[in-house]
Design a protein around this motif. Structure first.
Motif, PDB file in Angstrom:
ATOM      1  N   GLU A  41      51.376  32.826  10.664  1.00  0.00           N
ATOM      2  CA  GLU A  41      51.355  34.020   9.809  1.00  0.00           C
ATOM      3  C   GLU A  41      52.533  34.009   8.849  1.00  0.00           C
ATOM      4  OE1 GLU A  41      51.305  37.293  12.493  1.00  0.00           O
ATOM      5  OE2 GLU A  41      49.130  37.176  12.860  1.00  0.00           O
ATOM      6  N   ALA A  42      53.696  33.530   9.347  1.00  0.00           N
ATOM      7  CA  ALA A  42      54.901  33.482   8.509  1.00  0.00           C
ATOM      8  C   ALA A  42      54.879  32.299   7.542  1.00  0.00           C
ATOM      9  CB  ALA A  42      56.148  33.405   9.395  1.00  0.00           C
ATOM     10  N   VAL A  43      54.280  31.187   7.980  1.00  0.00           N
ATOM     11  CA  VAL A  43      54.234  29.963   7.162  1.00  0.00           C
ATOM     12  C   VAL A  43      52.787  29.466   7.130  1.00  0.00           C
ATOM     13  CG1 VAL A  43      55.259  27.686   6.779  1.00  0.00           C
ATOM     14  CG2 VAL A  43      56.532  29.418   8.063  1.00  0.00           C
ATOM     15  N   PRO A  44      51.951  30.001   6.250  1.00  0.00           N
ATOM     16  CA  PRO A  44      50.535  29.617   6.194  1.00  0.00           C
ATOM     17  C   PRO A  44      50.304  28.121   5.973  1.00  0.00           C
ATOM     18  CG  PRO A  44      50.923  31.611   4.924  1.00  0.00           C
ATOM     19  CD  PRO A  44      52.270  31.076   5.288  1.00  0.00           C
ATOM     20  N   ALA A  45      51.266  27.420   5.375  1.00  0.00           N
ATOM     21  CA  ALA A  45      51.112  25.992   5.118  1.00  0.00           C
ATOM     22  C   ALA A  45      51.365  25.135   6.350  1.00  0.00           C
ATOM     23  CB  ALA A  45      52.056  25.564   3.995  1.00  0.00           C
ATOM     24  N   ALA A  46      51.818  25.743   7.442  1.00  0.00           N
ATOM     25  CA  ALA A  46      52.084  24.983   8.665  1.00  0.00           C
ATOM     26  C   ALA A  46      50.785  24.384   9.200  1.00  0.00           C
ATOM     27  CB  ALA A  46      52.714  25.885   9.720  1.00  0.00           C
ATOM     28  N   THR A  47      50.882  23.213   9.814  1.00  0.00           N
ATOM     29  CA  THR A  47      49.731  22.563  10.436  1.00  0.00           C
ATOM     30  C   THR A  47      49.762  22.855  11.927  1.00  0.00           C
ATOM     31  OG1 THR A  47      49.712  20.752   8.831  1.00  0.00           O
ATOM     32  CG2 THR A  47      48.612  20.353  10.931  1.00  0.00           C
ATOM     33  N   SER A  48      48.695  23.432  12.447  1.00  0.00           N
ATOM     34  CA  SER A  48      48.667  23.814  13.860  1.00  0.00           C
ATOM     35  C   SER A  48      47.676  22.957  14.645  1.00  0.00           C
ATOM     36  CB  SER A  48      48.316  25.295  14.012  1.00  0.00           C
ATOM     37  OG  SER A  48      47.046  25.575  13.441  1.00  0.00           O
ATOM     38  N   VAL A  49      48.112  22.511  15.816  1.00  0.00           N
ATOM     39  CA  VAL A  49      47.289  21.650  16.670  1.00  0.00           C
ATOM     40  C   VAL A  49      47.296  22.205  18.090  1.00  0.00           C
ATOM     41  CG1 VAL A  49      46.875  19.300  17.483  1.00  0.00           C
ATOM     42  CG2 VAL A  49      48.050  19.667  15.290  1.00  0.00           C
ATOM     43  N   PHE A  50      46.113  22.359  18.666  1.00  0.00           N
ATOM     44  CA  PHE A  50      45.996  22.835  20.043  1.00  0.00           C
ATOM     45  C   PHE A  50      45.607  21.659  20.919  1.00  0.00           C
ATOM     46  CE2 PHE A  50      44.132  25.515  23.505  1.00  0.00           C
ATOM     47  CZ  PHE A  50      45.241  26.303  23.729  1.00  0.00           C
ATOM     48  N   ILE A  51      46.332  21.472  22.022  1.00  0.00           N
ATOM     49  CA  ILE A  51      46.100  20.371  22.943  1.00  0.00           C
ATOM     50  C   ILE A  51      45.370  20.884  24.182  1.00  0.00           C
ATOM     51  CG2 ILE A  51      47.150  18.452  24.199  1.00  0.00           C
ATOM     52  CD1 ILE A  51      47.736  18.471  21.180  1.00  0.00           C
ATOM     53  N   LEU A  52      44.309  20.177  24.576  1.00  0.00           N
ATOM     54  CA  LEU A  52      43.542  20.571  25.748  1.00  0.00           C
ATOM     55  C   LEU A  52      43.416  19.423  26.739  1.00  0.00           C
ATOM     56  CD1 LEU A  52      40.524  22.547  24.225  1.00  0.00           C
ATOM     57  CD2 LEU A  52      42.337  23.478  25.665  1.00  0.00           C
ATOM     58  N   PRO A  53      43.253  19.739  28.032  1.00  0.00           N
ATOM     59  CA  PRO A  53      42.954  18.704  29.026  1.00  0.00           C
ATOM     60  C   PRO A  53      41.480  18.326  28.877  1.00  0.00           C
ATOM     61  CG  PRO A  53      42.862  20.846  30.049  1.00  0.00           C
ATOM     62  CD  PRO A  53      43.327  21.081  28.634  1.00  0.00           C
ATOM     63  N   PRO A  54      41.048  17.179  29.420  1.00  0.00           N
ATOM     64  CA  PRO A  54      39.648  16.775  29.285  1.00  0.00           C
ATOM     65  C   PRO A  54      38.668  17.649  30.053  1.00  0.00           C
ATOM     66  CG  PRO A  54      40.830  15.256  30.700  1.00  0.00           C
ATOM     67  CD  PRO A  54      41.868  16.142  30.062  1.00  0.00           C
ATOM     68  N   SER A  55      39.156  18.382  31.040  1.00  0.00           N
ATOM     69  CA  SER A  55      38.294  19.263  31.830  1.00  0.00           C
ATOM     70  C   SER A  55      39.150  20.241  32.625  1.00  0.00           C
ATOM     71  CB  SER A  55      37.414  18.459  32.801  1.00  0.00           C
ATOM     72  OG  SER A  55      38.218  17.861  33.798  1.00  0.00           O
ATOM     73  N   LEU A  56      38.524  21.295  33.116  1.00  0.00           N
ATOM     74  CA  LEU A  56      39.245  22.250  33.961  1.00  0.00           C
ATOM     75  C   LEU A  56      39.610  21.616  35.296  1.00  0.00           C
ATOM     76  CD1 LEU A  56      37.220  25.539  33.311  1.00  0.00           C
ATOM     77  CD2 LEU A  56      39.375  24.809  32.277  1.00  0.00           C
ATOM     78  N   ALA A  57      38.774  20.705  35.784  1.00  0.00           N
ATOM     79  CA  ALA A  57      39.067  20.013  37.042  1.00  0.00           C
ATOM     80  C   ALA A  57      40.321  19.150  36.897  1.00  0.00           C
ATOM     81  CB  ALA A  57      37.881  19.152  37.461  1.00  0.00           C
ATOM     82  N   GLU A  58      40.456  18.490  35.751  1.00  0.00           N
ATOM     83  CA  GLU A  58      41.632  17.665  35.512  1.00  0.00           C
ATOM     84  C   GLU A  58      42.875  18.536  35.359  1.00  0.00           C
ATOM     85  OE1 GLU A  58      44.242  14.472  34.681  1.00  0.00           O
ATOM     86  OE2 GLU A  58      42.347  14.650  35.760  1.00  0.00           O
ATOM     87  N   LEU A  59      42.712  19.686  34.746  1.00  0.00           N
ATOM     88  CA  LEU A  59      43.837  20.621  34.619  1.00  0.00           C
ATOM     89  C   LEU A  59      44.321  21.043  36.003  1.00  0.00           C
ATOM     90  CD1 LEU A  59      45.580  22.393  32.693  1.00  0.00           C
ATOM     91  CD2 LEU A  59      43.845  24.174  32.974  1.00  0.00           C
ATOM     92  N   ASP A  60      43.387  21.352  36.879  1.00  0.00           N
ATOM     93  CA  ASP A  60      43.726  21.732  38.253  1.00  0.00           C
ATOM     94  C   ASP A  60      44.464  20.585  38.947  1.00  0.00           C
ATOM     95  OD1 ASP A  60      42.678  23.751  40.670  1.00  0.00           O
ATOM     96  OD2 ASP A  60      42.967  21.676  41.310  1.00  0.00           O
ATOM     97  N   ARG A  61      43.983  19.359  38.754  1.00  0.00           N
ATOM     98  CA  ARG A  61      44.608  18.195  39.390  1.00  0.00           C
ATOM     99  C   ARG A  61      46.034  17.999  38.896  1.00  0.00           C
ATOM    100  NH1 ARG A  61      46.134  13.253  38.773  1.00  0.00           N
ATOM    101  NH2 ARG A  61      45.709  13.285  36.527  1.00  0.00           N
ATOM    102  N   ARG A  62      46.246  18.142  37.599  1.00  0.00           N
ATOM    103  CA  ARG A  62      47.584  17.950  37.031  1.00  0.00           C
ATOM    104  C   ARG A  62      48.565  19.004  37.527  1.00  0.00           C
ATOM    105  NH1 ARG A  62      46.179  16.630  30.639  1.00  0.00           N
ATOM    106  NH2 ARG A  62      45.054  14.661  31.014  1.00  0.00           N
ATOM    107  N   LEU A  63      48.122  20.244  37.585  1.00  0.00           N
ATOM    108  CA  LEU A  63      49.023  21.304  38.038  1.00  0.00           C
ATOM    109  C   LEU A  63      49.392  21.124  39.511  1.00  0.00           C
ATOM    110  CD1 LEU A  63      47.528  24.467  36.277  1.00  0.00           C
ATOM    111  CD2 LEU A  63      49.647  23.270  35.720  1.00  0.00           C
TER     112      LEU A  63
END
Length: 214
Positions: free
Chosen positions: A116-138
């Motif tokens: 909102e403050a810097v509209p020219a910023a590039t934003s990237v969201f990182i996701l795990p390959p699955s919820l099961a893998e997220l559970d395993r990593r945590l």
């Protein structure tokens, strides 16, 4: 804060749910792209044994953080898991003025404030390959109680619903591949992972709904 101006650097915003491997990805990205600078966030959470004050985070007391808020010292700040995190306005401005591209590793709340403050910023969201893998990593961290793991999973799932607010979405299944894709985004050479791409949206929706995607 603006990114305009000759020779001025850019802002890359990276966000992810807990367990997506964002920190490892940032370290690999910094190794691959020399001109990048990492913005070290301030936090009130306790320092872990493997962390170095001033390199991983600027660790401060609750009252110090509150004072910085009152002084307008943060470009963004948010509370995550009961602790406060913030990005120093002065630090980022110094790096941008020097011509560096600045990487901000923050949560979706902070990412929203930055964009909102810097509209020219590039934003990237990182996701795990699955919820099961997220559970395993945590669970693989072996540092949290079952109650804490369940809370982190619930909050991670909530965080994942904000992926549509970002310019790009990456799946961190293989670190080397994800780092290469992220470097391409930083260099402006990747349109494959834009959030608006149909294939991206279909895969992310599959992950968020509980599937592994394809």
């Amino acid at each position: 804060m603006s990114e305009s101006g000759s020779g001025r650097g850019r802002i890359i915003v990276l966000a992810a749910p807990s367990g997506a491997g964002k920190t490892s990805l940032v370290h690999e990205l910094l190794r691959r792209v020399p001109n990048l600078k990492f913005s070290v966030s301030h936090t009130t959470r306790p320092r872990r044994e493997t962390e170095v004050d001033g390199e991983d985070y600027q660790f401060v007391r609750q009252d110090e953080f509150r004072q910085m808020i009152d002084e307008g010292a943060f470009l963004e700040y948010a509370e995550v898991f009961g602790h406060w995190y913030g990005t120093s306005r002065e630090h980022v401005e110094t790096l941008l003025t020097a011509g560096h591209t600045v990487v901000l590793e923050i949560d979706w709340q902070g990412a929203r404030q930055i964009c909102e403050a810097v509209p020219a910023a590039t934003s990237v969201f990182i996701l795990p390959p699955s919820l099961a893998e997220l559970d395993r990593r945590l669970r693989g961290r072996a540092t949290d109680s079952e109650a804490t793991i369940k809370r982190r999973l619930a909050e991670a799932f909530s965080d994942m619903t904000h992926w549509t607010e970002f310019n790009y979405v990456l799946i961190n299944d293989d670190l080397e591949q994800a780092a290469a894709e992220l470097a391409a985004i930083v260099h402006g050479r990747d349109d494959v992972h834009r959030t608006s791409a149909r294939r991206v949206r279909e895969r992310i929706e599959a992950i968020v709904s509980g599937g592994a995607g394809s």
